[in-house]
Design an enzyme around this catalytic site. Sequence first.
Site, PDB file in Angstrom:
ATOM      1  N   ARG A 115      -6.963 -20.673  -1.773  1.00  0.00           N
ATOM      2  CA  ARG A 115      -6.375 -20.493  -0.985  1.00  0.00           C
ATOM      3  C   ARG A 115      -4.821 -21.488  -1.415  1.00  0.00           C
ATOM      4  O   ARG A 115      -4.996 -23.277  -1.431  1.00  0.00           O
ATOM      5  CB  ARG A 115      -6.690 -20.657   0.415  1.00  0.00           C
ATOM      6  CG  ARG A 115      -5.812 -20.444   1.474  1.00  0.00           C
ATOM      7  CD  ARG A 115      -6.428 -21.103   2.755  1.00  0.00           C
ATOM      8  NE  ARG A 115      -5.596 -20.249   3.901  1.00  0.00           N
ATOM      9  CZ  ARG A 115      -5.068 -21.091   4.210  1.00  0.00           C
ATOM     10  NH1 ARG A 115      -4.744 -22.472   3.996  1.00  0.00           N
ATOM     11  NH2 ARG A 115      -3.766 -20.882   5.415  1.00  0.00           N
TER      12      ARG A 115
ATOM     13  N   LYS B 221       6.264  -1.957   1.890  1.00  0.00           N
ATOM     14  CA  LYS B 221       5.017  -1.488   2.258  1.00  0.00           C
ATOM     15  C   LYS B 221       4.014  -2.423   2.789  1.00  0.00           C
ATOM     16  O   LYS B 221       3.366  -1.722   1.405  1.00  0.00           O
ATOM     17  CB  LYS B 221       4.778   0.252   1.776  1.00  0.00           C
ATOM     18  CG  LYS B 221       4.253   1.493   2.765  1.00  0.00           C
ATOM     19  CD  LYS B 221       4.178   2.669   2.340  1.00  0.00           C
ATOM     20  CE  LYS B 221       2.996   2.916   3.160  1.00  0.00           C
ATOM     21  NZ  LYS B 221       4.045   3.004   4.748  1.00  0.00           N
TER      22      LYS B 221
ATOM     23  N   GLU C 149      11.885   2.557  13.957  1.00  0.00           N
ATOM     24  CA  GLU C 149      11.068   3.474  13.693  1.00  0.00           C
ATOM     25  C   GLU C 149       9.880   3.800  14.433  1.00  0.00           C
ATOM     26  O   GLU C 149       9.296   2.843  15.444  1.00  0.00           O
ATOM     27  CB  GLU C 149      10.518   2.857  12.456  1.00  0.00           C
ATOM     28  CG  GLU C 149      10.313   2.052  12.326  1.00  0.00           C
ATOM     29  CD  GLU C 149       9.712   1.501  10.314  1.00  0.00           C
ATOM     30  OE1 GLU C 149       9.923   2.053   9.987  1.00  0.00           O
ATOM     31  OE2 GLU C 149      10.097   0.449  10.224  1.00  0.00           O
TER      32      GLU C 149
ATOM     33  N   ARG D 218       7.880   3.956  -4.478  1.00  0.00           N
ATOM     34  CA  ARG D 218       7.896   2.781  -3.719  1.00  0.00           C
ATOM     35  C   ARG D 218       7.526   1.787  -3.644  1.00  0.00           C
ATOM     36  O   ARG D 218       7.544   0.944  -3.675  1.00  0.00           O
ATOM     37  CB  ARG D 218       8.278   3.511  -2.167  1.00  0.00           C
ATOM     38  CG  ARG D 218       7.952   2.635  -1.064  1.00  0.00           C
ATOM     39  CD  ARG D 218       7.669   3.052   0.182  1.00  0.00           C
ATOM     40  NE  ARG D 218       6.600   4.060   0.803  1.00  0.00           N
ATOM     41  CZ  ARG D 218       6.687   4.850   1.123  1.00  0.00           C
ATOM     42  NH1 ARG D 218       7.635   5.042   2.649  1.00  0.00           N
ATOM     43  NH2 ARG D 218       4.904   5.799   1.966  1.00  0.00           N
TER      44      ARG D 218
ATOM     45  N   TYR E 189       0.612  -0.895   0.067  1.00  0.00           N
ATOM     46  CA  TYR E 189      -0.080  -0.184  -0.063  1.00  0.00           C
ATOM     47  C   TYR E 189       0.939   1.309  -0.277  1.00  0.00           C
ATOM     48  O   TYR E 189       1.939   1.296  -0.120  1.00  0.00           O
ATOM     49  CB  TYR E 189      -0.560  -0.425   1.142  1.00  0.00           C
ATOM     50  CG  TYR E 189      -0.432  -0.015   2.365  1.00  0.00           C
ATOM     51  CD1 TYR E 189       0.444  -0.696   2.928  1.00  0.00           C
ATOM     52  CD2 TYR E 189      -0.071   1.315   2.910  1.00  0.00           C
ATOM     53  CE1 TYR E 189       1.047  -0.241   4.162  1.00  0.00           C
ATOM     54  CE2 TYR E 189      -0.274   1.272   4.292  1.00  0.00           C
ATOM     55  CZ  TYR E 189       0.663   1.255   4.635  1.00  0.00           C
ATOM     56  OH  TYR E 189       1.049   0.964   6.545  1.00  0.00           O
TER      57      TYR E 189
ATOM     58  N   LEU F 182      11.179   1.263   6.898  1.00  0.00           N
ATOM     59  CA  LEU F 182      10.227   1.986   5.695  1.00  0.00           C
ATOM     60  C   LEU F 182      11.656   2.927   5.558  1.00  0.00           C
ATOM     61  O   LEU F 182      11.996   4.252   6.515  1.00  0.00           O
ATOM     62  CB  LEU F 182       8.910   2.236   6.415  1.00  0.00           C
ATOM     63  CG  LEU F 182       8.177   2.257   5.169  1.00  0.00           C
ATOM     64  CD1 LEU F 182       8.282   1.359   4.203  1.00  0.00           C
ATOM     65  CD2 LEU F 182       6.960   3.097   4.865  1.00  0.00           C
TER      66      LEU F 182
HETATM   67  N1  PDD Z   1       2.979   5.018   7.692  1.00  0.00           N
HETATM   68  N2  PDD Z   1       7.244   3.444   8.922  1.00  0.00           N
HETATM   69  C1  PDD Z   1       6.248   2.572   8.990  1.00  0.00           C
HETATM   70  C2  PDD Z   1       5.870   1.670   9.838  1.00  0.00           C
HETATM   71  C3  PDD Z   1       5.113   3.104   8.345  1.00  0.00           C
HETATM   72  O1  PDD Z   1       3.910   2.509   8.258  1.00  0.00           O
HETATM   73  C4  PDD Z   1       5.432   4.670   7.268  1.00  0.00           C
HETATM   74  C5  PDD Z   1       4.458   5.197   6.809  1.00  0.00           C
HETATM   75  C6  PDD Z   1       6.728   5.590   7.772  1.00  0.00           C
HETATM   76  C7  PDD Z   1       6.738   6.939   6.920  1.00  0.00           C
HETATM   77  O2  PDD Z   1       6.910   7.423   5.742  1.00  0.00           O
HETATM   78  P1  PDD Z   1       5.560   8.256   4.784  1.00  0.00           P
HETATM   79  O3  PDD Z   1       6.689   9.029   5.413  1.00  0.00           O
HETATM   80  O4  PDD Z   1       6.585   7.717   2.864  1.00  0.00           O
HETATM   81  O5  PDD Z   1       4.456   8.242   4.868  1.00  0.00           O
HETATM   82  C8  PDD Z   1       7.077   5.182   8.476  1.00  0.00           C
HETATM   83  C9  PDD Z   1       1.322   5.455   6.834  1.00  0.00           C
HETATM   84  C10 PDD Z   1       1.872   6.902   6.121  1.00  0.00           C
HETATM   85  C11 PDD Z   1       0.149   4.551   7.375  1.00  0.00           C
HETATM   86  O6  PDD Z   1       0.584   3.620   6.922  1.00  0.00           O
HETATM   87  O7  PDD Z   1      -0.621   5.035   7.347  1.00  0.00           O
END
Ligand code: PDD
Length: 282
Positions: free
Chosen positions: A100, A147, A179, A52, A33, A204
């Site tokens: 499945r 992601k 993170e 990405r 996503y 990420l």
């Molecule tokens: N989350 N690390 C993780 C684990 C994340 O899920 C996200 C983003 C980030 C920041 O990445 P970016 O700057 O590209 O949004 C870092 C999104 C916002 C979400 O899951 O809603």
Amino acid sequence: MSRIVYVNGEYLPEEEAKLSVFDRGFLFADAVYEVSSIIDGRLIDNQQHLLRLKRSLDELNMAEPCPMEEIERIQHEVVKRNAVSEGMLYLQVTRGAADRDFNFPADARPSLVMFTQAKKVAENPAAERGLSVITLPDLRWHRRDIKTVQLLYPSMCKEEARARGADDAWLVEDGQVTEGTSNNAWIVLHDGTLVTRQLSTDILHGITRRAVLRFARERQIRVEERPFTVEEAQGAREAFITSASAFVTPVVSIDGKPVGDGRPGDTARGLRGIYLEEAGKL
Ligand code: PDD
């Protein structure tokens, strides 16, 4: 008011937007996503989000549901049809529906889903007061650079944070912060140097992180990309997070210990201002 949701070629009222129970996104979390923010009806830093997305698909050997230019066109159409001037656009690609089986199916057609969430993102009370975070062990899988929608552990961590009266959690592995549950973690040293963990499969590769690093370097702010411990963060001058939904948001306490004077600091506030100012050009 019902939103218009995009599902596999159709723009439908949200009540009618459906996927198969055999969809591998549902059965195996076999899906990736992206979340892009919307300001003034514009998707912020969206080319990077699309790059990405492509990388996530490639890493999982998942086919593109349609050419990337078409995905971009649909993104804009979804924003337009929902008349969202400020908020988020969520996009998900799954490997599609198949009987499945753990092995990847040869013939599944990837699913593409998009929806908007209208909300204030530029003006956010959390950015004014700063966040309190707790630390929890990072028990996620080891390909955090992809992601994927495997978000159960981050959800559990956010629940634990809420139960303990905090806003969010920072994840820790081998004594170092990786993170946040849904954001990248940063600290500001007493000499003003920014520190955030280097890119690897441990985190990420945040699009907001990337932009903030660039803005900082352009302004001759010193940056170190390296891991840091919880103790170093608690003793730092400031701490903050970055993400497409939070932009730059200060962190004012970690495990109950105030960071700096326990209030949002000038560096985080300044970087948030710069991000919002430059967002129109991203
Ligand atoms: N989350 N690390 C993780 C684990 C994340 O899920 C996200 C983003 C980030 C920041 O990445 P970016 O700057 O590209 O949004 C870092 C999104 C916002 C979400 O899951 O809603």
